[in-house]
Design a protein around this motif. Structure first.
Motif, PDB file in Angstrom:
ATOM      1  N   LEU A  31      32.166  47.184  52.443  1.00  0.00           N
ATOM      2  CA  LEU A  31      32.654  46.705  51.150  1.00  0.00           C
ATOM      3  C   LEU A  31      34.016  46.024  51.298  1.00  0.00           C
ATOM      4  O   LEU A  31      34.270  44.974  50.696  1.00  0.00           O
ATOM      5  CB  LEU A  31      32.766  47.866  50.162  1.00  0.00           C
ATOM      6  CG  LEU A  31      31.495  48.267  49.430  1.00  0.00           C
ATOM      7  CD1 LEU A  31      31.689  49.614  48.729  1.00  0.00           C
ATOM      8  CD2 LEU A  31      31.093  47.199  48.420  1.00  0.00           C
ATOM      9  N   ALA A  32      34.883  46.630  52.099  1.00  0.00           N
ATOM     10  CA  ALA A  32      36.209  46.039  52.324  1.00  0.00           C
ATOM     11  C   ALA A  32      36.073  44.651  52.949  1.00  0.00           C
ATOM     12  O   ALA A  32      36.779  43.712  52.559  1.00  0.00           O
ATOM     13  CB  ALA A  32      37.047  46.952  53.210  1.00  0.00           C
ATOM     14  N   VAL A  35      35.063  42.223  50.318  1.00  0.00           N
ATOM     15  CA  VAL A  35      36.195  41.873  49.455  1.00  0.00           C
ATOM     16  C   VAL A  35      37.068  40.824  50.138  1.00  0.00           C
ATOM     17  O   VAL A  35      37.530  39.862  49.495  1.00  0.00           O
ATOM     18  CB  VAL A  35      37.016  43.122  49.092  1.00  0.00           C
ATOM     19  CG1 VAL A  35      38.318  42.727  48.388  1.00  0.00           C
ATOM     20  CG2 VAL A  35      36.207  44.049  48.199  1.00  0.00           C
ATOM     21  N   MET A  38      35.350  37.645  49.794  1.00  0.00           N
ATOM     22  CA  MET A  38      35.511  37.182  48.407  1.00  0.00           C
ATOM     23  C   MET A  38      36.873  36.503  48.222  1.00  0.00           C
ATOM     24  O   MET A  38      36.972  35.448  47.579  1.00  0.00           O
ATOM     25  CB  MET A  38      35.382  38.379  47.470  1.00  0.00           C
ATOM     26  CG  MET A  38      35.491  38.059  46.001  1.00  0.00           C
ATOM     27  SD  MET A  38      33.980  37.330  45.396  1.00  0.00           S
ATOM     28  CE  MET A  38      34.307  37.362  43.617  1.00  0.00           C
ATOM     29  N   GLY A 111      30.825  37.927  44.093  1.00  0.00           N
ATOM     30  CA  GLY A 111      31.259  39.033  43.241  1.00  0.00           C
ATOM     31  C   GLY A 111      30.081  39.875  42.777  1.00  0.00           C
ATOM     32  O   GLY A 111      30.164  41.111  42.747  1.00  0.00           O
ATOM     33  N   ILE A 114      28.861  42.005  45.704  1.00  0.00           N
ATOM     34  CA  ILE A 114      29.729  43.166  45.930  1.00  0.00           C
ATOM     35  C   ILE A 114      29.392  44.269  44.929  1.00  0.00           C
ATOM     36  O   ILE A 114      29.379  45.454  45.276  1.00  0.00           O
ATOM     37  CB  ILE A 114      31.207  42.758  45.828  1.00  0.00           C
ATOM     38  CG1 ILE A 114      31.590  41.881  47.027  1.00  0.00           C
ATOM     39  CG2 ILE A 114      32.116  43.989  45.778  1.00  0.00           C
ATOM     40  CD1 ILE A 114      32.981  41.289  46.948  1.00  0.00           C
ATOM     41  N   GLY A 146      36.796  47.050  39.910  1.00  0.00           N
ATOM     42  CA  GLY A 146      36.062  45.838  40.285  1.00  0.00           C
ATOM     43  C   GLY A 146      35.490  45.126  39.071  1.00  0.00           C
ATOM     44  O   GLY A 146      35.517  43.891  38.985  1.00  0.00           O
ATOM     45  N   GLN A 149      38.202  43.381  37.371  1.00  0.00           N
ATOM     46  CA  GLN A 149      38.579  42.190  38.127  1.00  0.00           C
ATOM     47  C   GLN A 149      37.732  40.990  37.718  1.00  0.00           C
ATOM     48  O   GLN A 149      38.236  39.857  37.648  1.00  0.00           O
ATOM     49  CB  GLN A 149      38.441  42.466  39.627  1.00  0.00           C
ATOM     50  CG  GLN A 149      38.588  41.266  40.536  1.00  0.00           C
ATOM     51  CD  GLN A 149      40.018  40.762  40.625  1.00  0.00           C
ATOM     52  OE1 GLN A 149      40.819  40.953  39.725  1.00  0.00           O
ATOM     53  NE2 GLN A 149      40.344  40.094  41.730  1.00  0.00           N
ATOM     54  N   ALA A 180      42.530  42.115  43.389  1.00  0.00           N
ATOM     55  CA  ALA A 180      41.584  42.091  44.518  1.00  0.00           C
ATOM     56  C   ALA A 180      42.181  42.812  45.726  1.00  0.00           C
ATOM     57  O   ALA A 180      41.479  43.565  46.428  1.00  0.00           O
ATOM     58  CB  ALA A 180      41.246  40.646  44.878  1.00  0.00           C
ATOM     59  N   SER A 181      43.461  42.605  45.962  1.00  0.00           N
ATOM     60  CA  SER A 181      44.135  43.250  47.092  1.00  0.00           C
ATOM     61  C   SER A 181      44.240  44.761  46.888  1.00  0.00           C
ATOM     62  O   SER A 181      44.098  45.535  47.850  1.00  0.00           O
ATOM     63  CB  SER A 181      45.533  42.649  47.282  1.00  0.00           C
ATOM     64  OG  SER A 181      45.454  41.260  47.476  1.00  0.00           O
ATOM     65  N   ILE A 183      42.086  46.555  45.197  1.00  0.00           N
ATOM     66  CA  ILE A 183      40.732  47.068  45.449  1.00  0.00           C
ATOM     67  C   ILE A 183      40.503  47.220  46.945  1.00  0.00           C
ATOM     68  O   ILE A 183      39.982  48.247  47.410  1.00  0.00           O
ATOM     69  CB  ILE A 183      39.678  46.128  44.830  1.00  0.00           C
ATOM     70  CG1 ILE A 183      39.769  46.184  43.302  1.00  0.00           C
ATOM     71  CG2 ILE A 183      38.272  46.505  45.298  1.00  0.00           C
ATOM     72  CD1 ILE A 183      38.920  45.139  42.599  1.00  0.00           C
ATOM     73  N   LEU A 184      40.891  46.214  47.717  1.00  0.00           N
ATOM     74  CA  LEU A 184      40.764  46.303  49.172  1.00  0.00           C
ATOM     75  C   LEU A 184      41.554  47.491  49.706  1.00  0.00           C
ATOM     76  O   LEU A 184      41.050  48.264  50.539  1.00  0.00           O
ATOM     77  CB  LEU A 184      41.261  45.006  49.805  1.00  0.00           C
ATOM     78  CG  LEU A 184      41.355  44.996  51.340  1.00  0.00           C
ATOM     79  CD1 LEU A 184      39.972  45.158  51.963  1.00  0.00           C
ATOM     80  CD2 LEU A 184      42.025  43.711  51.823  1.00  0.00           C
TER      81      LEU A 184
END
Length: 360
Positions: A31-32, A35, A38, A111, A114, A146, A149, A180-181, A183-184
């Motif tokens: 997932l990372a 992202v 993305m 998106g 994800i 997410g 976002q 987004a960052s 979330i990562l």
């Protein structure tokens, strides 16, 4: 934290519970990576001027692109009604429109992908008991972030559709990139904490503050980078280390906009200057942190991680300088944005594992 508690309850490397733990960790790292992809596609969308090509937000039906010539012409007509077309792209051909449309459509599709890669395995792991308690709540919260976002992304795009606008509002672009960052960072934090007891290095008390402070600095720098991108500040003052002949521009240039607070968003001089100064602070702090750990625990994994992290910050600063000097070519702008995510991921993993080390 629930992550640490779950790690402590895992008995042996071959135990089914441990295998499930590792499967969850692998899923989170996938997932990372998605992202980061993305963010890279989002950067390409911005740098190619494609972000306003789709003028509507249709979370479900928007997954299907135009399939006929008539449908393409209808989409093109919607784009021709917005200021960006009138002021910047008037006379654009349909084939040129299809090019910018593809970037924005791909960004939105990624998106959606994800979302599926997050929620379907989440339900599966939950049903099998691989995740439970606070860890489930933590992951659901990341999923909710997410979803938020996606809404922030549309608010950002809508800001570029307003009369007189040819691009999205810088503050909204910075918010979109920062979320987004975050979330990562959350994904890497949780994944890095899912360790078996025997995988946690016994390095003693190396401290938690410095690694976490570095994560905060990196997130701040990413937000400032979003402002640079949104205001196109990187297209000005393309010299280094001086800006218009001075290391520190005069106050009359840094705070020319009234009220003064708006300079931090709308004044390209101050926006670029802040980004430069925080870059120096990150590199200096990362080098100090690496030097400190090499003195305190020279043979430890923490020392090696901090040294690698310091090297990444230096490389990122050098890449930023190249991007500035070459006036933000596509390849350099994308590389700088993606490498920022590598720095953030490494900083978060280092901070998380250092926290586990101290508690071990």
């Amino acid at each position: 934290m629930a992550v640490a508690a779950l790690a402590e309850s895992a008995p042996l490397a071959g135990h089914p519970k441990t295998r499930s733990l590792r499967a969850v960790r692998t899923w989170l790292y996938i997932l990372a990576a998605l992202v980061v992809a993305m963010i890279a596609v989002g950067g390409a969308t911005r740098l190619t001027g494609s972000g306003l090509s789709i003028t509507e937000w249709k979370p479900v039906t928007g997954a299907i692109p135009p399939l006929t010539e008539q449908a393409w012409l209808a989409e093109f007509e919607k784009y021709r009604q917005i200021p960006q077309y009138e002021l910047m792209n008037k006379g654009m051909s349909l084939s040129e429109f299809k090019f910018i449309y593809a970037w924005e459509w791909g960004h939105r599709q990624l998106g959606r992908l994800i979302g599926f890669v997050f929620f379907l395995p989440l339900l599966w792991f939950w049903a099998r008991g691989a995740i439970k308690g606070k860890l489930v709540l933590t992951l659901v919260a990341i999923g909710a972030l997410g979803g938020l976002q996606g809404a922030i992304g549309w608010i950002m795009v809508a800001s570029g559709l307003e009369p007189g606008m040819t691009a999205v509002a810088p503050i909204k672009l910075a918010l979109h990139l920062t979320v987004a960052s975050v979330i990562l960072a959350c994904l890497v934090w949780v994944a890095a904490g899912l360790k078996d007891p025997e995988e946690i290095p016994n390095e003693g008390n190396i401290g938690r503050f410095a690694p976490r402070f570095l994560v905060g600095l990196v997130l701040l720098q990413i937000a400032l980078g979003g402002l640079v991108a949104g205001s196109k500040a990187g297209l000005t003052y393309n010299t280094w280390p001086l800006m218009d002949g001075a290391f520190v521009p005069p106050g009359s240039a840094l705070f020319v906009v009234k009220p003064w607070i708006e300079n931090f968003v709308d004044n390209v001089v101050l926006v670029q200057f802040n980004h430069r100064m925080v870059a120096y602070a990150i590199v200096a702090f990362a080098l100090w942190h690496a030097w400190s750990l090499r003195r305190q625990a020279p043979a430890s994994k923490a020392s090696r991680r901090s040294t690698a992290l310091a090297g990444l910050t230096l490389a990122q600063m050098a890449l930023g300088i190249v991007t500035l000097l070459f006036v933000v070519p596509l390849w350099a702008g994308l590389a700088h944005q993606v490498f920022a995510m590598a720095v953030l991921g490494m900083a978060v993993a280092h901070a998380r594992v250092s926290g586990l080390t101290k508690a071990a």
